[in-house]
Design an enzyme around this catalytic site. Structure first.
Site, PDB file in Angstrom:
ATOM      1  CB  SER A  59      -0.883   0.032   1.246  1.00 37.56           C
ATOM      2  OG  SER A  59      -0.126   0.416   2.384  1.00 37.56           O
ATOM      3  CG  ASP A  60       1.420   5.867  -1.403  1.00 35.62           C
ATOM      4  OD1 ASP A  60       2.425   5.976  -0.664  1.00 35.62           O
ATOM      5  OD2 ASP A  60       1.198   6.643  -2.349  1.00 35.62           O
TER       6      ASP A  60
END
Lengths: 793, 793
Positions: B283-284
């Site tokens: 994930s960012d």
């Protein structure tokens, strides 16, 4: 202008230049400027009669070289003092020891929440005292570019924190009190300092959706202009005799304000009678350059400087006048007498500050560092914070009984705030007492965790110490909100919601089920409805930017050492509000793509409305003055005409101040801010929901005691503004209400014919610029190479 | 998860953790993970079979504690290397000496302008070499969160500088070359490093008008998605076998990407066949937290983490998985096998990096600091800058004959740029050769003046030295534009015009009438039409962010040591463009409030179009390959089916590469970028103006010589995307053109029935979230206090 002189300006720019002219032994000693018995006008005129044209132009910038051959020292016009003597080109704090600090008061938005004009005068008096002390040590000039008195209209505005709030009446009253303290009365022999009301006018946007302040054209209706954007400036100019104005970056209705004779001459000087020879207008920094680019309003650099000078901008912050007035003069774009007018205003102002007078006759020239950050000043900085802090939610937890608490978790990126507490435009403070510092003075264990790495930090990487702190404590305080990283000069906010990371952290902290307080910090409001609706969050306080003693002020309110009585000086809108109206829309009334602005016109439901603020006790109110059922407009006007009041809108409506008795029916001694609102149906529809027409803070009303507010109610505060901008007293039904949830209300009617109290000067029909058709041709023409040579070599 | 383990994570977070597991003497030595003859899948499966559920969850974050009892060391997944090994949580530069620097290449936007895929592979090989050297010194991990391959669609995007440009075909080709160099081929036994294609998908907005990346829902049509937003990612996954993907902050069509099985499973893994056990999605940073707040897509924190894990997000940058998967597991929101899947992907990836293998058998494990910033690497950083720098205007002044110059005025806030030249996501460079440095190496007098104090400085206070420098010189270079103060992560641009202050200064400099060059620096384009139209400005160069040797590269082009051949990889729009389309509008085609995006669809006139770039010589082109007048679609497909190509869109259109002969008919040796565009009327209307379908940079073509480009043309590049997202070969009239002002053109037709080359998986009909009805109830419910205790105590 010669190259040598420009060099002189440059060299002086980095130095402090507050030397005084020598009127005893200097070359000017026989000039009238040194004759204290002569009028300021004749003294200033005599001085500049000695200047060559080049010397005149050289002294049109914020960094003035003076005239060395005449013994006239250089002068730096640019000083700041928004909430204390502040770092700026003309202010020079020493590295240590004397003059290494000055008192740092809360930001105006929090001082606005105090609704205490006397406090404002006191604060301003300290600021001007300290400024004079610094000046006597050759560490600052004598004029200060404060206050920022544009109404805080849009919740996104990054500089809203610099203002006292959103209400034009409130700002007008506040600034009147402020100028009293800064200048030392409204017409003193010697001014303490010169204050500068800015930014005239319509400036309340930094950057929004491709619009930015250097280029923005604020399109506004005359009605909105007169009713909302003008009153604080009218208060400065007409009612408070402020020494200076600053014109703004933006244009208003097509004309950059610094080039607009309608604003600077017709309204400011003529209509408001701001015609003393010592009153000057300075441009915002390089706003005159902006008239050319990026406004593209003037067709050449010479047109830009000439338009500004002719319109009445007397000082250019920057060097554009100094660079381009010579060529503009050669092109015949202005008369030397216009230049003289600007210089006479400048030097008359310095004369009124005692600049050319013997120091021994001037009390302010005796101040020194013992007058800076005195115990009284420190106490006042604390008091200003305490008075402004506003209680928005309380389920009964507050005031917190310290005997019931052994440990406090103090969490969030404001928990250990130091410089954050100053907001923007700050100086060197003597100390910065953070919330953490204040908590550590209590006899409890404090478990501190920053948790959030700042506004721009969406990550959870530092959350573990937060849970540890909460776990280890029997009481939780979250101190967060916003700060200058998201609201500042040049940066408007892009959200008025809590960040997801902060809201999530608060939510998880609330799950512990421990008593919990949230401190909502920063200038602009944040939609706190999720906190209001969370039963596990007991209390919510708004603390603004509370200044050097902010942490102590917050904890003294939390622990009940002082009872809160601040009121929100702005509306707390729902987060969705910013999607409902463009920031560029200057209209106050609801319309397409505009749900209305400020508490007067917003047609939605505020999270917290203007004036919100809870107490640790309960109050009731009673109106003691007798109010007639009906008043005849012509009778009111006749009384007014019989008085000595020059301006009809300033005449009193009632024979004496409205007396309102406030009873403390609870058990805690407390201040109370009496807010008097007017509502009804009179004048042009639509009608505002209500309007603040008077306020007074009452102090320390003991339980079962009564305090009395004496509220002056003017004809102007009953009047409405029509579409032409005229202020008119209308027949109709009126009601006065005390407080936002009215505790008492009284009705009356006005009968008779509408009467104009103030006739507004109409804008010229053609307000177009001198015109640049696109940028294609702007580099060539209008600026001959010989002129360039003269200017630049 | 126990509190102790969370503490361990925290403690490890600040340390570098690139220790290797001990497969010889450690507790794992008899586990299959240490058996180099076993398959990576069985090795990873064997490893995690030893983990408890708590240990599994502990290792789902970017800061992985490992499993101490198993001798599995901690691992930090977060490294950056956008244009060189870059400062980031897992990268640790030493203070001095060895490992205190790494090669700093130009920003991708400038490397994109080189249109030289071989260069990109070379640069990426240096980056991965240096990364391995740092890893061997325990100064970084083995995976890097680069490249940013979202197309640079909107000129305001603050992170556009991180991408190679606006064209999806160009990006696809560029990233294919890049991954080759970063990973060491497309299916190596040992990967050099793992690259991470980000941000999947539709991420190209930081903050605009109340929208921000953590909350933005990118609404897009399937046609736009497949045609524009997907190709670079398809190239990463399907065609380049990249090791990792990063899902983005934003939502696409209502679903936050990290929680979207349509994007992460149906498209990425199933449709693109990205199903190797070692391929993971991260994930960012805290994008999973954002699924809960501020997206409000998940109804609880547990729903958020479970949705992400189930969708196929294998690693959480941040701690949200580690914090909330335990409760989600207790609530039965995911299966342990799904957790195992994520961990197997992680450890398989490390296995493919040789993490568990004997170092002596791995060449990359032998690298050390002698492999860092070698002379070859330095030369390549220089070459990358030279190849990208783009000449936009030249009246014949360039190349500058130094014999005719005795003094140069070098002016502007880029004149002495050092760190500015690196853009964002940078590391410690060995040196930063500014333009001023480069000028001072020449045998001329250099008169330097910064003049502009930065992007936010509208003032003229420092302009005097500018005039002095110009006055004293016989040649003027202005180096300005934009930098990271106005375009960066979190900050989109609010203007694509030159600032008024810079434009005014340039204009005044031009009035001197001296030979003058402007260097337009920064990643995003600025409307330079005022400079183009000013006859006193002889030349305009765009220099992007040119990296460690940027100043030298610029001056070598100016002086003709090297001839320019870069091409703009983005459109330079007129300044008004940003007022014509909201940044949130994801549509490429023109429509209401959208004049169209990129050179394919923009219906206005660009200031400089995509592909613009002048030379010091002239070229002509000739197509050498024979092109039939007509092709039968079914015949093309039959040939394709007969080949070994798995994906029909990758099949060649012609029997061999299209041969284009480029003749240098001028007098200066020069590179030439062959750009092949396709146009015509085929497939669904409207038609794009043209489309880039192939490119090749030719090197050092001598005067009167010919270079030959061999351009592979695929069926996919002839195809169009229909409204369902299918890639279809249509009958119709086609034309191929060489260069933006076509030097040669050839027409042909396709006949027969349309043929689907790639059938796009349709989105599910209901893409709504698990749903939160406003924020009112979000704090309560869904998170029992016993669960909280388990997690937090």
């Amino acid at each position: 202008m010669s190259f040598l002189l420009l060099t002189a300006i440059l060299l002086l720019g980095s130095e402090v230049s507050a030397f005084f002219p020598d009127c005893v032994n200097g070359p000017l000693n026989n000039n009238t400027v040194c004759d204290t018995s002569a009028s300021p006008l004749s003294r200033a005129t005599a001085l500049i009669s000695l200047f060559t044209i080049a010397e005149k132009i050289n002294n049109t910038g914020s960094t003035s070289p003076g005239v060395p051959r005449l013994g006239l020292p250089p002068y730096q016009w640019w000083q700041e003092a928004l909430h204390g003597v502040a770092s700026s080109p003309g202010v020079n704090f020493s590295g240590s020891g004397d003059y290494s600090y000055a008192t740092s008061f809360p930001q105006p938005i929090l001082m606005g929440a105090a609704f205490d004009d006397a406090l404002i005068t006191d604060v301003a008096t300290i600021v001007s005292t300290e400024a004079r002390a610094f000046n006597n040590a050759n560490r600052t000039g004598l004029d200060f570019w404060t206050p920022n008195i544009n109404p805080f209209k849009d919740p996104r505005w990054g500089r809203g924190q610099e203002t006292p709030g959103e209400d034009a009446f409130h700002l007008s009253s506040y600034v009147h009190a402020l100028i009293d303290g800064l200048q030392g009365g409204y017409d003193p022999k010697y001014k303490r300092i010169v204050a500068t009301c800015k930014h005239f006018a319509g400036y309340d946007l930094e950057t929004w959706n491709g619009n930015f302040r250097y280029q923005f054209d604020a399109q506004m209706q005359t009605q909105d202009m007169v009713e909302y954007y003008m009153p604080p400036f009218q208060s400065c100019a007409r009612d408070s005799n402020v020494g200076a104005f600053m014109c703004s970056y933006n244009a208003v209705n097509g004309v950059p304000t610094c080039a607009d004779p309608y604003l600077l001459q017709n309204i400011l000087r003529e209509h408001w009678g701001w015609t003393n020879e010592q009153q000057w207008v300075v441009s915002d920094c390089d706003a005159i350059q902006n008239i050319y680019l990026p406004h593209e309003w003037a067709s050449s650099r010479e047109q830009a400087v000439a338009a500004a000078l002719n319109a009445g901008t007397d000082i250019n912050c920057g060097t554009y006048y100094q660079n381009h007035l010579p060529a503009a003069f050669d092109q015949g774009l202005f008369n030397e007498s216009t230049l003289d007018r600007a210089l006479i205003r400048q030097y008359s102002s310095l004369i009124r500050l005692g600049y050319f007078d013997p120091p021994e006759s001037q009390p302010y020239r005796q101040y020194n560092f013992t007058d800076v950050n005195t115990p009284e000043a420190q106490q006042l900085a604390y008091k200003a914070a305490v008075e402004g802090i506003t209680l928005l939610k309380n389920d009964g937890l507050l005031p917190l009984s310290l005997s019931s608490v052994s440990s406090i978790a103090l969490i969030g990126d404001w928990a250990n705030a130091t410089q954050q507490m100053q907001g923007n435009y700050y100086g060197q403070p003597p100390y910065l007492h953070s919330p953490l510092y204040a908590a550590q003075q209590l006899n409890v264990t404090v478990n501190y965790a920053q948790g959030i790495g700042g506004q721009g930090d969406p990550t959870t990487n530092n959350w573990l110490p937060v849970w540890k702190a909460a776990e280890a404590s029997d009481f939780i305080i979250f101190a967060g909100g916003i700060d200058n990283s998201v609201e500042s000069e040049g940066n408007d906010r892009i959200s008025i919601a809590w960040t997801g990371a902060q809201l999530d952290m608060i939510g998880q902290l609330a799950l512990y089920g421990k008593p919990m307080i949230v401190l909502q910090m920063g200038g602009g409001q944040i939609d706190s409805s999720p906190l209001v609706n969370n039963p596990n969050i007991s209390a919510l306080l708004w603390g603004g930017y509370p200044g050097q003693d902010g942490g102590v002020a917050l904890f003294d309110i939390i622990t009940g050492k002082v009872a809160p009585a601040g009121r929100l000086p702005i509306t707390q809108y729902p987060a969705s509000y910013i999607h409902e109206v463009p920031m560029t829309d200057m209209a106050l009334r609801p319309g397409p793509n505009n749900p209305g602005r400020t508490y007067k016109w917003y047609n939605g439901t505020a999270v917290f409305e203007f004036g919100s603020g809870l107490h640790y006790t309960n109050f009731t109110a009673q109106i003691k003055s007798s109010i007639q059922q009906s008043y005849n407009i012509s009778t009111l006007l006749a009384k007014c005409n019989a008085s000595n009041e020059k301006y009809m809108d300033r005449c009193s409506f009632l024979p004496s101040a409205l007396e309102v008795a406030i009873s403390n029916i609870g058990s805690v001694s407390s201040d109370y801010v009496t807010l008097l609102f007017l509502t009804g149906s009179f004048g042009p529809a639509p009608y505002p929901k209500k309007s603040l027409v008077a306020y007074q803070r009452l102090f320390s009303i003991s339980p079962q005691s009564i305090g009395t507010a004496n509220l002056n109610l003017t004809l102007g505060s009953l009047a409405r503004v029509d579409e032409q901008g005229n202020k008119v007293l209308y027949p109709g039904d009126y009601a006065l209400m005390v407080d936002i949830q009215p505790m008492v209300m009284v009705n009356f009617t006005l009968v008779g014919e509408p009467a104009v109290l103030d006739e507004w000067p109409q804008p010229p029909t053609n307000r177009k610029g001198s015109g640049v058709e696109g940028l294609e041709g702007y580099f060539v023409g209008g600026y001959g190479s010989d002129v360039a040579q003269e200017t630049m070599s």
